[in-house]
Design an enzyme around this catalytic site. Structure first.
Site, short mmCIF file in Angstrom:
data_model
loop_
_atom_site.label_atom_id
_atom_site.label_comp_id
_atom_site.label_asym_id
_atom_site.label_seq_id
_atom_site.Cartn_x
_atom_site.Cartn_y
_atom_site.Cartn_z
N SER A 74 -0.13 3.43 -0.76
CA SER A 74 0.38 2.59 -1.84
C SER A 74 1.89 2.59 -1.92
O SER A 74 2.48 1.88 -2.72
CB SER A 74 -0.18 3.09 -3.17
OG SER A 74 0.36 4.34 -3.51
N THR A 109 1.10 2.57 -6.61
CA THR A 109 2.51 2.74 -6.89
C THR A 109 2.67 4.17 -7.33
O THR A 109 1.71 4.78 -7.80
CB THR A 109 2.91 1.81 -8.06
OG1 THR A 109 2.74 0.47 -7.65
CG2 THR A 109 4.32 2.03 -8.55
N THR A 158 6.95 1.55 -4.68
CA THR A 158 5.66 0.98 -4.30
C THR A 158 5.74 0.12 -3.05
O THR A 158 6.82 -0.38 -2.70
CB THR A 158 5.14 0.08 -5.46
OG1 THR A 158 3.78 -0.30 -5.19
CG2 THR A 158 5.96 -1.19 -5.60
N ARG A 196 6.94 -11.67 -2.33
CA ARG A 196 6.52 -11.38 -3.71
C ARG A 196 7.17 -10.06 -4.19
O ARG A 196 7.20 -9.07 -3.49
CB ARG A 196 4.99 -11.25 -3.76
CG ARG A 196 4.41 -10.89 -5.12
CD ARG A 196 4.12 -9.40 -5.26
NE ARG A 196 3.37 -9.09 -6.48
CZ ARG A 196 3.13 -7.85 -6.89
NH1 ARG A 196 3.56 -6.82 -6.19
NH2 ARG A 196 2.46 -7.64 -8.00
N THR A 251 2.07 1.30 -13.43
CA THR A 251 1.38 0.92 -12.20
C THR A 251 0.30 -0.09 -12.58
O THR A 251 -0.07 -0.20 -13.75
CB THR A 251 0.71 2.14 -11.50
OG1 THR A 251 -0.28 2.68 -12.37
CG2 THR A 251 1.71 3.21 -11.16
N GLY A 252 -0.19 -0.80 -11.57
CA GLY A 252 -1.20 -1.83 -11.83
C GLY A 252 -0.63 -3.21 -11.62
O GLY A 252 0.43 -3.36 -10.99
N1 ASP Z 1 2.64 -2.48 -9.91
C1 ASP Z 1 2.61 -2.69 -8.49
C2 ASP Z 1 2.98 -4.11 -8.20
O1 ASP Z 1 2.51 -5.00 -8.90
C3 ASP Z 1 1.32 -2.40 -7.85
C4 ASP Z 1 0.54 -1.23 -8.35
O2 ASP Z 1 0.99 -0.45 -9.14
O3 ASP Z 1 -0.59 -1.04 -7.95
O4 ASP Z 1 3.68 -4.35 -7.23
#
Ligand code: ASP
Length: 364
Positions: free
Chosen positions: A85, A216, A234, A244, A267-268
């Site tokens: 990640s 992340t 991340t 992106r 995260t997310g």
């Molecule tokens: N927050 C991160 C992103 O959108 C991805 C993640 O945390 O899983 O790039």
């Protein structure tokens, strides 16, 4: 009616000098009332930050700077090929190229630095720190970020591991049964299922292809003097559209530190965090007196309200993805929360690094 003059008088009376352009700011309105003079150092972060929180505490307890502590902590995970990640071994974009995002904030100096879409450098958090320390800018992206990194002595390397390349090849083949890519034989060593979702609650529930991997690392620390720093780093959403940028390198979204109030990271699903200025929102809630956990939950409720697109909602009409916040306040109180149950966060306090269960809005 209140005249502008009256307003200025009243405002100055309640200590918002900075807001009305006075030279000395003084405490901002709503800064936490209780401040201990000596704080027990605490590091808090995402579920995959167990080593990072322990390292951050080790560094600050040894007299090191809070930002050095968190960056040295996440560097371990960025360099780990086994964590898909972040950094080296992070899952690539839809072209098979690893593009990394990171931001740092240093509370005592009010410093911030970030990089986005950075290719070929294993430790984007260190580059973000260099942006903060060695430029007058906050955010560098793409080729410019890479050139800057090289100028600071960072090495360009291939960030794809055998495992991340295999997973990308497999994903590409499964995208369509009408193209010429064949699904590879998935049996054999190295092809074990990915466990991040279960272990850390990182993956997002995706209505198109089940669980879409992502992840992340976020890590925040407060030292004995109450100084605070944070970092988020991340490889972003797996298979993303090239170029992106997620929330992680956006100051106020994937990370925010206010040395008077606390630190928060996320995260997310980054798009949801960006649209709600997530980490900054958590800091403002804590400034207004909420506990870290309650502030995280309240910021998550905003995401739920913002999620109106049918494609992003599950059959219960709720967000079909997860977001996690991790926060620590000026008193060393900490918390973590997610939209969905089952997530965990890492914390190191009193010499012990452990994972705790995040608070949540909804039961899976
Ligand atoms: N927050 C991160 C992103 O959108 C991805 C993640 O945390 O899983 O790039």
């Amino acid at each position: 009616m209140t005249s502008r003059r009256d307003f200025l008088k009243t405002s100055a009376g309640v200590g918002v000098g900075a807001a009305v352009g006075m030279g000395s700011a003084g405490p901002l309105l709503g800064a936490p009332a209780v401040r201990r003079s000596v704080v027990t150092p605490v590091a808090v972060g995402s579920g995959n930050a167990l080593e990072a929180v322990a390292t951050a505490i080790e560094v600050v307890n040894g007299g090191g700077d809070t930002l050095d502590g968190v960056v040295q902590g996440v560097n371990i995970v960025e360099r780990d090929p086994g964590d898909s990640s972040v950094g080296y071994g992070g899952l690539p974009n839809l072209d098979g190229v690893v593009q990394l995002d990171s931001s740092v904030m240093h509370g005592p100096s009010r410093g911030a630095g970030a990089v986005a879409c950075l290719e070929g450098i294993k430790t984007p958090s260190s580059v973000a720190m260099d942006v903060m320390r060695y430029t007058d800018h906050v955010l560098l992206v793409g080729k410019g970020a890479q050139r800057f990194a090289v100028s600071m002595g960072h090495q360009i390397e291939d960030l794809l591991t055998e495992s991340s390349r295999r997973r990308w090849i497999e994903w590409r083949a499964r995208m369509s049964d009408r193209d010429d890519y064949l699904v590879p034989d998935t049996a054999g060593p190295g092809n074990e299922p990915f466990e991040d979702e279960e272990t850390y609650g990182l993956g997002i529930l995706d209505s198109h292809d089940g669980v879409r991997p992502q992840g992340t690392i976020n890590c925040n620390v407060i030292n004995r003097d109450g100084d605070i720093s944070g970092v988020t780093t991340t490889s972003g959403l797996a298979w993303k559209v090239p170029g992106r940028v997620g929330d992680s390198p956006i100051v106020g979204a994937g990370l925010y530190v206010d040395n008077d109030v606390g630190a928060c990271g996320s995260t997310g699903r980054g798009e949801a965090v960006i649209k709600t200025c997530g980490s900054h929102t958590v800091i403002e809630m804590m400034r207004a007196g909420m506990s870290p956990t309650d502030a995280c939950l309240e910021a998550l409720r905003r995401i739920v309200t913002f999620t109106v697109e049918p494609r992003l909602r599950n059959d219960r009409g709720l967000p079909g993805f997860n977001v996690n916040y991790y926060a620590v306040n000026k008193n060393g109180e900490y918390g973590g929360a997610a939209i969905w149950s089952g997530a965990r966060f890492a914390v190191c306090v009193d010499g012990e690094a452990r994972r705790e269960t995040s608070a949540y809005l909804y039961e899976r």
